[in-house]
Design a protein around this motif. Structure first.
Motif, PDB file in Angstrom:
ATOM      1  N   MET A  15       2.049   3.017  -6.706  1.00 26.11           N
ATOM      2  CA  MET A  15       1.176   2.949  -5.540  1.00 26.11           C
ATOM      3  C   MET A  15      -0.019   3.872  -5.755  1.00 26.11           C
ATOM      4  SD  MET A  15       3.599   2.898  -2.165  1.00 26.11           S
ATOM      5  CE  MET A  15       4.694   1.511  -1.818  1.00 26.11           C
ATOM      6  N   ALA A  17      -3.641   5.135  -3.652  1.00 19.65           N
ATOM      7  CA  ALA A  17      -4.507   5.071  -2.480  1.00 19.65           C
ATOM      8  C   ALA A  17      -5.854   4.452  -2.836  1.00 19.65           C
ATOM      9  CB  ALA A  17      -4.696   6.468  -1.898  1.00 19.65           C
ATOM     10  N   ASP A  18      -6.348   4.788  -4.028  1.00 14.42           N
ATOM     11  CA  ASP A  18      -7.602   4.221  -4.526  1.00 14.42           C
ATOM     12  C   ASP A  18      -7.259   3.170  -5.582  1.00 14.42           C
ATOM     13  OD1 ASP A  18     -10.064   3.589  -5.568  1.00 14.42           O
ATOM     14  OD2 ASP A  18     -10.585   5.625  -6.197  1.00 14.42           O
ATOM     15  N   LEU A  19      -7.034   1.943  -5.117  1.00 14.39           N
ATOM     16  CA  LEU A  19      -6.595   0.892  -6.030  1.00 14.39           C
ATOM     17  C   LEU A  19      -7.678   0.558  -7.055  1.00 14.39           C
ATOM     18  CD1 LEU A  19      -3.929  -0.667  -6.206  1.00 14.39           C
ATOM     19  CD2 LEU A  19      -5.067  -2.581  -5.080  1.00 14.39           C
ATOM     20  N   PRO A  59      -1.559  -0.753  -3.169  1.00 10.21           N
ATOM     21  CA  PRO A  59      -1.927   0.313  -2.232  1.00 10.21           C
ATOM     22  C   PRO A  59      -0.710   0.735  -1.426  1.00 10.21           C
ATOM     23  CG  PRO A  59      -2.704  -1.798  -1.413  1.00 10.21           C
ATOM     24  CD  PRO A  59      -2.136  -2.058  -2.781  1.00 10.21           C
ATOM     25  N   GLU A  65       1.610   7.029   2.378  1.00 11.01           N
ATOM     26  CA  GLU A  65       0.555   7.679   1.630  1.00 11.01           C
ATOM     27  C   GLU A  65       1.072   8.999   1.052  1.00 11.01           C
ATOM     28  OE1 GLU A  65       0.359   6.762   4.756  1.00 11.01           O
ATOM     29  OE2 GLU A  65      -1.189   5.223   4.940  1.00 11.01           O
ATOM     30  N   SER A  68       0.964   9.704  -5.972  1.00  9.85           N
ATOM     31  CA  SER A  68       1.176   8.482  -6.759  1.00  9.85           C
ATOM     32  C   SER A  68       2.186   8.753  -7.875  1.00  9.85           C
ATOM     33  CB  SER A  68      -0.144   8.001  -7.364  1.00  9.85           C
ATOM     34  OG  SER A  68      -1.051   7.609  -6.358  1.00  9.85           O
TER      35      SER A  68
END
Length: 265
Positions: A15, A17-19, A59, A65, A68
């Motif tokens: 995962m 957050a900034d794909l 994401p 959140e 990663s």
């Protein structure tokens, strides 16, 4: 593709957050391209190498959140039964078995020391379409402060044979399925900061470890260890710009004799 033996590493995802940032980073470092995002499954997006699926990025879901990390999935012919073995062996099931459309069934678990891993029962999606080739999955290690616990736990969940390397300077074991190595187990030494949790380190194959390290630095990643040469290849470990740890290895640059190993009871 035939079903993989129980306990075989078959998939990896993470995962971010900034794909878009993750796609740019791994595209630069490993030469990945990316398929269309699957909105039905939270914009899950497969990473491709030479048009073949090698991993996936996604994401975070609302409420998930955070840090990663790459998750390695191990093959199971029955995810529900494997989840019960996890519990019986003292592990925790973090995400109960669930069906993922026609692709297969999954669960997320962790060993008693907190090492997170996935279970995957393949349907239409069997797993890696390419592995052991540049830009694809090549190896993985359980990186833990309690190797004795890991070496006891994982063979209770999967039919692993455990062999320990004979070397006072390293705490390393190999989990094999019959005669085929499947995973490694590496002790986290005192040089690893206490705040670093145990995890499974995923290795991606590259053609030149040093060139890959240079690409990581250029793309904003951080070198953690290496490059160094071993009897298994030349490798290095990194943290990507969003905090996900990963490693690369060039198996063709191996030097030295294979170490002696003894069976772990």
């Amino acid at each position: 593709m035939a079903a993989q033996p129980e306990g075989t590493p078959v998939w990896a995802d993470a995962m971010f957050a900034d794909l878009d940032g993750a796609k740019a980073f791994y595209g630069e470092v490993l030469g990945w391209t990316f398929g269309e995002a699957s909105s039905e499954f939270g914009n899950y997006t497969q990473a491709l190498k030479d048009g073949k699926a090698v991993a996936a990025v996604v994401p975070p879901m609302p409420g998930q959140e955070g840090h990663s990390a790459w998750v390695l999935y191990l093959a199971s012919s029955d995810v529900a039964a494997a989840a019960e073995r996890v519990r019986a062996a003292g592990g925790t099931v973090l995400m109960d078995p669930m069906q993922v459309g026609s692709f297969g069934s999954m669960a997320i678990a962790q060993d008693p020391a907190g090492v997170v891993f996935g279970l995957w029962q393949g349907g239409d999606h069997k797993g890696f379409e390419l592995r052991d080739a540049p830009g694809s999955y090549g190896w993985a290690e359980v990186f833990t402060r309690d190797t004795a616990a890991a070496n006891s736990f994982f063979p209770q969940v999967f039919p692993y044979r455990v062999q320990k390397i004979v070397d006072d300077n390293v705490d390393y074991s190999v989990y094999s399925l019959d005669e085929t190595p499947a995973l490694g187990s590496m002790g986290m030494g005192p040089q690893v900061p206490a705040q670093v949790p145990p995890f499974i380190s995923v290795y991606f194959v590259v053609e030149d470890c040093d060139a890959a390290a240079a690409r990581v630095a250029k793309a904003g990643g951080q070198l953690v260890f290496g490059p160094m040469t071993s009897p298994f290849g030349r490798f290095a470990s990194f943290v990507d710009p969003q905090g996900a740890a990963f490693s690369v290895i060039d198996p063709n640059a191996a030097e030295g004799e294979q170490p002696s190993m003894v069976e772990v009871a």
